[in-house]
Motif scaffolding. Structure first.
Motif: not given
Length: 75
Positions: A6-19, A59-65, A68-75
């Motif tokens: 979830x944290x990875x997803x939030x950071x990646x999504x925020x980075x994409x939107x900020x850019x 895309x990576x942020x959405x996937x990680x979110x 994360x919600x499903x309880x699975x690891x992004x890596x």
């Protein structure tokens, strides 16, 4: 829930939107954008830069979110 994903997803999504926001407001602040425009042309450089620095993180942020919600690891 997987908190790390979830944290990875939030950071990646925020980075994409900020850019995206910064590219619209201050495109001159992106040195790599200018280099890509020289290499691929104005339109091609903008497309490549937008996909790599905004599209892929979003895309990576959405996937990680989702994972994360499903309880699975992004890596």
């Amino acid at each position: 829930m997987n908190v790390v994903s979830l944290l990875i997803g939030i950071v990646a999504l925020a980075y994409g939107v900020i850019t995206i926001i910064l590219r619209l407001r201050r495109p001159e602040s992106f040195r790599k954008l200018e280099a890509m425009k020289k290499t691929f042309g104005d339109r091609g450089g903008l497309i490549v830069h937008t996909i790599t620095y905004s599209g892929l993180p979003i895309v990576a942020g959405i996937l990680a979110l989702i994972l994360g919600i499903q309880g699975k690891s992004f890596f």
